[in-house]
Design an enzyme around this catalytic site. Sequence first.
Site, PDB file in Angstrom:
ATOM      1  N   HIS A  13       4.222   1.964 -84.910  1.00 14.98           N
ATOM      2  CA  HIS A  13       3.023   2.610 -83.833  1.00 14.98           C
ATOM      3  C   HIS A  13       2.292   3.689 -84.518  1.00 14.98           C
ATOM      4  O   HIS A  13       2.279   4.902 -84.272  1.00 14.98           O
ATOM      5  CB  HIS A  13       3.906   3.415 -82.631  1.00 14.98           C
ATOM      6  CG  HIS A  13       5.082   4.171 -83.156  1.00 14.98           C
ATOM      7  ND1 HIS A  13       5.227   4.987 -84.172  1.00 14.98           N
ATOM      8  CD2 HIS A  13       6.487   4.340 -82.444  1.00 14.98           C
ATOM      9  CE1 HIS A  13       6.319   5.826 -84.174  1.00 14.98           C
ATOM     10  NE2 HIS A  13       7.063   5.023 -83.155  1.00 14.98           N
ATOM     11  N   ASP A  30       6.306  -0.762 -78.460  1.00 10.78           N
ATOM     12  CA  ASP A  30       7.014   0.413 -78.213  1.00 10.78           C
ATOM     13  C   ASP A  30       7.075   0.793 -76.867  1.00 10.78           C
ATOM     14  O   ASP A  30       7.184   1.780 -76.261  1.00 10.78           O
ATOM     15  CB  ASP A  30       6.093   1.780 -78.915  1.00 10.78           C
ATOM     16  CG  ASP A  30       6.935   3.010 -78.968  1.00 10.78           C
ATOM     17  OD1 ASP A  30       8.404   2.767 -78.667  1.00 10.78           O
ATOM     18  OD2 ASP A  30       6.526   3.967 -79.195  1.00 10.78           O
TER      19      ASP A  30
END
Length: 346
Positions: free
Chosen positions: A175, A248
């Site tokens: 991320h 995510d």
Amino acid sequence: MTQTLTLRRPDDWHLHLRDGAMLEGVIGDTSRTFARAIIMPNLVPPVVTTADAEAYRSRIMAALPEGHRFQPLMTLYLTEHTAPDDVARGKESGLITAVKLYPAGATTNSHGGVRDMNKAMPVLERMAEIGLPLCVHGEVTDPAVDIFDREAVFIETVLDPLRKRLPELKVTMEHVTTKDGIDYIRSAGKNLAGSITTHHLIINRNAILVGGIKPHYYCLPVAKREHHRLALRAAATSGDARFFLGTDSAPHVDPLKECACGCAGIYTSINTMSCLAHVFEEEGALDRLEAFTSLNGPAWYGLPANEERMTLVKRAEQVSFPAKIETGAGPVTVFDPMFPLYWDVA
Ligand SMILES: NC(=O)N[C@@H](CC(=O)O)C(=O)O
Ligand SMILES: [Zn+2]
Ligand SMILES: [Zn+2]
């Protein structure tokens, strides 16, 4: 004429499925669309040993809706006491795809993570030897470091020294939220790649703070300034093999988001492909969507790309998703990109 786009079935290289009633409530949103996903180990208690991962994998398979074909790729939660032999056995048996580093205190359920990187060196050395990737939540936890700078400081003070110490270790910076992260990955010779979420391609920090505080746009690493979002978009849509999708998607029930100290996490499993097709079309890069969602990730993890195909269709009418999904654990708000979606999975 209806516009369509056919690509190899995508994978999600960073996913939170949780456990129990939440797992049952969310897994179908992933397995309907994605062939495989790297499953994050930050349960309570975390997935620390190969035996924990084996048991968790069984619970995931048991929760899978009838008729869905889906392969969970399991990870281990790195602690200062992780046994190198157990990790090596996990990789050898084919169960373990990566080990996950959470700096202690950096994010949801990370208190059991690593405080002193020196203590994790024996495991990391073994991973470098056997070619098992390390996935990192790349933020420092020093309270003196501003939350918007924590990724950049992590790169400088933790990641770069680690990579110099162990150049053979394969590291996935997960991320990525900053231009600093993108530039660092681009500048690295080898053994470094990065996953990018759906939401970080769409929101900047204004989404969380302008016009009132919006807990459903709060995640970690927190969304940054606009120029960072633009750098993420450029990287994701570039076709560069070092960047791939890790949603995510991180479900928390609404009462735990909508309160005085709300949890970090955004739920995007259900509408990720619609959102991504929109973003890639905006960037004039629809022809590179497949690289991002279906080719670069497997190549990095040394797995074959999926043979199955998926078709995306651009509808004339807006495609709608539920504002929330209902799970046995409670309602979970779905990511709202704040623009109408037209791309749909056929
Ligand atoms: N991304 C998030 O905001 N939250 C994740 C943890 C993480 O990936 O850092 C979660 O488990 O809720
Ligand atoms: Zn994280
Ligand atoms: Zn995560």
